[in-house]
Design a protein around this motif. Structure first.
Motif, PDB file in Angstrom:
ATOM      1  N   THR A  31      88.271 -24.213  -9.714  1.00  0.00           N
ATOM      2  CA  THR A  31      87.929 -25.180  -8.678  1.00  0.00           C
ATOM      3  C   THR A  31      88.311 -24.556  -7.337  1.00  0.00           C
ATOM      4  O   THR A  31      89.437 -24.080  -7.171  1.00  0.00           O
ATOM      5  CB  THR A  31      88.705 -26.500  -8.871  1.00  0.00           C
ATOM      6  OG1 THR A  31      88.402 -27.024 -10.167  1.00  0.00           O
ATOM      7  CG2 THR A  31      88.347 -27.519  -7.813  1.00  0.00           C
ATOM      8  N   PHE A  34      89.480 -26.291  -0.310  1.00  0.00           N
ATOM      9  CA  PHE A  34      89.383 -25.970   1.108  1.00  0.00           C
ATOM     10  C   PHE A  34      90.276 -26.958   1.859  1.00  0.00           C
ATOM     11  O   PHE A  34      90.069 -28.170   1.769  1.00  0.00           O
ATOM     12  CB  PHE A  34      87.933 -26.064   1.590  1.00  0.00           C
ATOM     13  CG  PHE A  34      87.720 -25.663   3.021  1.00  0.00           C
ATOM     14  CD1 PHE A  34      88.107 -24.415   3.476  1.00  0.00           C
ATOM     15  CD2 PHE A  34      87.118 -26.528   3.917  1.00  0.00           C
ATOM     16  CE1 PHE A  34      87.909 -24.038   4.791  1.00  0.00           C
ATOM     17  CE2 PHE A  34      86.905 -26.163   5.234  1.00  0.00           C
ATOM     18  CZ  PHE A  34      87.303 -24.909   5.674  1.00  0.00           C
ATOM     19  N   ARG A  37      91.540 -29.699  -0.393  1.00  0.00           N
ATOM     20  CA  ARG A  37      90.584 -30.617  -1.042  1.00  0.00           C
ATOM     21  C   ARG A  37      89.652 -29.842  -1.960  1.00  0.00           C
ATOM     22  O   ARG A  37      89.137 -28.788  -1.591  1.00  0.00           O
ATOM     23  CB  ARG A  37      89.745 -31.335   0.010  1.00  0.00           C
ATOM     24  CG  ARG A  37      90.564 -32.294   0.856  1.00  0.00           C
ATOM     25  CD  ARG A  37      89.733 -33.029   1.855  1.00  0.00           C
ATOM     26  NE  ARG A  37      88.632 -33.750   1.227  1.00  0.00           N
ATOM     27  CZ  ARG A  37      87.654 -34.317   1.900  1.00  0.00           C
ATOM     28  NH1 ARG A  37      87.620 -34.254   3.215  1.00  0.00           N
ATOM     29  NH2 ARG A  37      86.682 -34.964   1.276  1.00  0.00           N
ATOM     30  N   ILE A  39      86.342 -28.707  -3.368  1.00  0.00           N
ATOM     31  CA  ILE A  39      84.996 -28.759  -2.780  1.00  0.00           C
ATOM     32  C   ILE A  39      83.924 -28.156  -3.686  1.00  0.00           C
ATOM     33  O   ILE A  39      82.743 -28.449  -3.511  1.00  0.00           O
ATOM     34  CB  ILE A  39      84.938 -28.055  -1.414  1.00  0.00           C
ATOM     35  CG1 ILE A  39      85.307 -26.576  -1.552  1.00  0.00           C
ATOM     36  CG2 ILE A  39      85.815 -28.758  -0.396  1.00  0.00           C
ATOM     37  CD1 ILE A  39      84.910 -25.717  -0.378  1.00  0.00           C
ATOM     38  N   ALA A  40      84.339 -27.292  -4.622  1.00  0.00           N
ATOM     39  CA  ALA A  40      83.312 -26.586  -5.402  1.00  0.00           C
ATOM     40  C   ALA A  40      83.874 -26.085  -6.725  1.00  0.00           C
ATOM     41  O   ALA A  40      85.086 -25.963  -6.890  1.00  0.00           O
ATOM     42  CB  ALA A  40      82.757 -25.410  -4.598  1.00  0.00           C
ATOM     43  N   ALA A  55      78.768 -26.670  -5.024  1.00  0.00           N
ATOM     44  CA  ALA A  55      79.479 -27.787  -4.398  1.00  0.00           C
ATOM     45  C   ALA A  55      79.687 -28.918  -5.392  1.00  0.00           C
ATOM     46  O   ALA A  55      78.809 -29.214  -6.210  1.00  0.00           O
ATOM     47  CB  ALA A  55      78.704 -28.301  -3.194  1.00  0.00           C
ATOM     48  N   GLN A  59      80.344 -32.855  -1.555  1.00  0.00           N
ATOM     49  CA  GLN A  59      81.166 -31.873  -0.836  1.00  0.00           C
ATOM     50  C   GLN A  59      80.355 -30.731  -0.224  1.00  0.00           C
ATOM     51  O   GLN A  59      80.926 -29.733   0.200  1.00  0.00           O
ATOM     52  CB  GLN A  59      82.230 -31.292  -1.777  1.00  0.00           C
ATOM     53  CG  GLN A  59      83.177 -32.313  -2.357  1.00  0.00           C
ATOM     54  CD  GLN A  59      83.942 -33.066  -1.288  1.00  0.00           C
ATOM     55  OE1 GLN A  59      84.369 -32.495  -0.290  1.00  0.00           O
ATOM     56  NE2 GLN A  59      84.098 -34.363  -1.465  1.00  0.00           N
ATOM     57  N   LEU A  62      81.519 -29.717   3.316  1.00  0.00           N
ATOM     58  CA  LEU A  62      82.786 -28.969   3.317  1.00  0.00           C
ATOM     59  C   LEU A  62      82.589 -27.571   2.752  1.00  0.00           C
ATOM     60  O   LEU A  62      83.223 -26.624   3.222  1.00  0.00           O
ATOM     61  CB  LEU A  62      83.860 -29.716   2.528  1.00  0.00           C
ATOM     62  CG  LEU A  62      84.609 -30.800   3.293  1.00  0.00           C
ATOM     63  CD1 LEU A  62      85.617 -31.500   2.395  1.00  0.00           C
ATOM     64  CD2 LEU A  62      85.296 -30.228   4.510  1.00  0.00           C
ATOM     65  N   LEU A  63      81.714 -27.433   1.762  1.00  0.00           N
ATOM     66  CA  LEU A  63      81.427 -26.108   1.218  1.00  0.00           C
ATOM     67  C   LEU A  63      80.813 -25.227   2.305  1.00  0.00           C
ATOM     68  O   LEU A  63      81.176 -24.059   2.444  1.00  0.00           O
ATOM     69  CB  LEU A  63      80.502 -26.199   0.000  1.00  0.00           C
ATOM     70  CG  LEU A  63      80.085 -24.854  -0.606  1.00  0.00           C
ATOM     71  CD1 LEU A  63      81.291 -24.053  -1.068  1.00  0.00           C
ATOM     72  CD2 LEU A  63      79.115 -25.076  -1.759  1.00  0.00           C
ATOM     73  N   GLN A  65      81.343 -25.493   5.504  1.00  0.00           N
ATOM     74  CA  GLN A  65      82.441 -25.142   6.410  1.00  0.00           C
ATOM     75  C   GLN A  65      83.291 -24.018   5.814  1.00  0.00           C
ATOM     76  O   GLN A  65      83.698 -23.092   6.534  1.00  0.00           O
ATOM     77  CB  GLN A  65      83.335 -26.354   6.667  1.00  0.00           C
ATOM     78  CG  GLN A  65      82.732 -27.395   7.564  1.00  0.00           C
ATOM     79  CD  GLN A  65      83.675 -28.578   7.753  1.00  0.00           C
ATOM     80  OE1 GLN A  65      84.896 -28.433   7.674  1.00  0.00           O
ATOM     81  NE2 GLN A  65      83.107 -29.748   8.003  1.00  0.00           N
ATOM     82  N   ALA A  66      83.549 -24.094   4.521  1.00  0.00           N
ATOM     83  CA  ALA A  66      84.342 -23.052   3.852  1.00  0.00           C
ATOM     84  C   ALA A  66      83.608 -21.716   3.902  1.00  0.00           C
ATOM     85  O   ALA A  66      84.228 -20.665   4.107  1.00  0.00           O
ATOM     86  CB  ALA A  66      84.647 -23.455   2.416  1.00  0.00           C
TER      87      ALA A  66
END
Length: 185
Positions: A31, A34, A37, A39-40, A55, A59, A62-63, A65-66
């Motif tokens: 897992t 990020f 949290r 996210i993927a 993802a 999410q 957020l993925l 953004q990561a």
């Protein structure tokens, strides 16, 4: 890979490795976290292909953004012999960073397992800057460790450090330094 990209925003959790299936690359699932949290989900089948990062539900933003954060990291320098003596630089991506993290976590787990086996089965100590152990003496079989360690110390002509008396993380760091020849960090 000797070094891992230093950052603390992207981490892995629930890493599961299938050593038996790892051929060209590490076969794993994990897992991706990020900023703490999930996210993927990440996976690599171990046959030399890419690591796939998918993802988790809801999410995707957020993925993304990561992925942008990973791209902003400096390129990784690989220790590969080249004719021009220039380091091989690889631009950082999220899947490459996940590979680095999985490799590092797996290597650390294997080291920790070897340490736990040693510390549980041997009387390990440092003398003259060397890691030594008492042959034929099982640490688990010593009933009164304090008395045994005191007697061991009294028979030495110089001070020793007995790893079983140290906190686990400190003992592991010392053991690792001597086994791998690492410099303390």
């Amino acid at each position: 890979m000797d070094t891992i990209t230093r950052q603390d925003r992207i981490t892995l959790k629930n890493l599961k490795v299938a050593d038996f299936a790892s051929e060209e690359t590490l076969c794993f699932t994990a897992t991706v976290m990020f900023d703490g949290r999930p996210i993927a989900e990440a996976r690599n089948d171990g046959h030399g292909g890419s690591t796939f990062v998918r993802a988790l539900q809801g999410q995707a933003a957020l993925l993304a953004q990561a992925e942008e954060f990973a791209k902003s990291l400096p390129p990784a320098s690989l220790d590969v012999e080249r004719e021009d003596d220039e380091p091989l630089l690889i631009d950082m991506t999220l899947d490459f960073l996940v590979d680095q993290l999985a490799d590092a976590m797996h290597a650390e787990r294997k080291l920790r397992t070897a340490f736990n086996r040693d510390i549980g089965n041997k009387v390990l100590f440092i003398k003259d800057g060397r890691l030594l152990f008492l042959k034929g003496i099982k640490l688990k079989a010593i009933a009164d460790r304090a008395a045994y360690f005191a007697k061991l110390r009294s028979r030495q002509d110089q001070p020793i450090v007995i790893l079983a008396e140290l906190p686990a993380d400190e003992a592991f760091a010392i053991w690792k330094q001597h086994v791998l020849g690492d410099k303390p960090r």
